[in-house]
Design a protein around this motif. Structure first.
Motif, short mmCIF file in Angstrom:
data_model
loop_
_atom_site.label_atom_id
_atom_site.label_comp_id
_atom_site.label_asym_id
_atom_site.label_seq_id
_atom_site.Cartn_x
_atom_site.Cartn_y
_atom_site.Cartn_z
N HIS A 1 0.84 -1.19 0.00
CA HIS A 1 0.00 0.00 0.00
C HIS A 1 0.88 1.24 0.00
N LEU A 2 0.44 2.25 -0.75
CA LEU A 2 1.19 3.50 -0.79
C LEU A 2 1.00 4.28 0.50
N LYS A 3 2.06 4.91 0.94
CA LYS A 3 1.97 5.81 2.09
C LYS A 3 2.93 6.96 1.86
N ARG A 4 2.73 8.01 2.64
CA ARG A 4 3.52 9.22 2.48
C ARG A 4 4.91 8.99 3.01
N GLY A 5 5.90 9.39 2.22
CA GLY A 5 7.28 9.29 2.65
C GLY A 5 7.74 10.59 3.28
N ARG A 6 9.03 10.77 3.32
CA ARG A 6 9.55 11.99 3.96
C ARG A 6 9.47 13.17 3.00
N ASP A 7 9.59 14.37 3.56
CA ASP A 7 9.49 15.59 2.77
C ASP A 7 10.65 15.69 1.78
N CYS A 8 10.37 16.32 0.66
CA CYS A 8 11.38 16.52 -0.38
C CYS A 8 12.36 17.60 0.08
N ARG A 9 13.65 17.28 0.03
CA ARG A 9 14.65 18.26 0.46
C ARG A 9 14.95 19.27 -0.62
N ARG A 10 14.70 18.93 -1.85
CA ARG A 10 15.04 19.82 -2.95
C ARG A 10 14.13 21.05 -2.98
N CYS A 11 12.84 20.85 -2.73
CA CYS A 11 11.90 21.97 -2.79
C CYS A 11 11.39 22.38 -1.42
N ASP A 12 11.92 21.82 -0.36
CA ASP A 12 11.48 22.09 1.02
C ASP A 12 9.99 21.81 1.21
N ALA A 13 9.52 20.73 0.60
CA ALA A 13 8.15 20.22 0.72
C ALA A 13 7.10 21.18 0.17
N THR A 14 7.48 22.09 -0.72
CA THR A 14 6.49 22.96 -1.36
C THR A 14 5.97 22.35 -2.65
N GLY A 15 6.78 21.52 -3.30
CA GLY A 15 6.39 20.94 -4.57
C GLY A 15 6.68 21.84 -5.75
#
Length: 83
Positions: free
Chosen positions: A47-61
């Motif tokens: 099952h898919l679950k949320r991983g850790r925040d993206c370091r490249r965009c600081d979790a803004t996307g």
């Protein structure tokens, strides 16, 4: 129309199109997380679950486009030189 003239016209159209896109929409989706702000992981059941925040965009996307970054840098240099 000769081939070099056609190539210059195509290059000019692509350049103007990209600069217009950078002007209208200066931010694009992050290339690492695809605009989600985090990575997706799967648990042991698959099952898919949320991983850790993206370091490249600081979790803004979002990320700033290359053309907009170049424009911002040039404008900042120009303003610093005219003061």
């Amino acid at each position: 129309m000769s081939l070099p003239l056609l190539a210059v016209a195509c290059l000019l159209a692509v350049t103007l199109g990209y600069s217009g896109k950078c002007w209208l929409s200066p931010f694009g989706d992050c290339r690492r997380c695809h605009g989600m702000g985090h990575e997706l992981k799967t648990d042991r059941k698959g099952h898919l679950k949320r991983g850790r925040d993206c370091r490249r965009c600081d979790a803004t996307g979002k990320r700033i486009r290359v053309g907009r970054w170049i424009y911002n840098r040039a404008a900042r240099t120009y303003r610093a030189g005219t003061r």
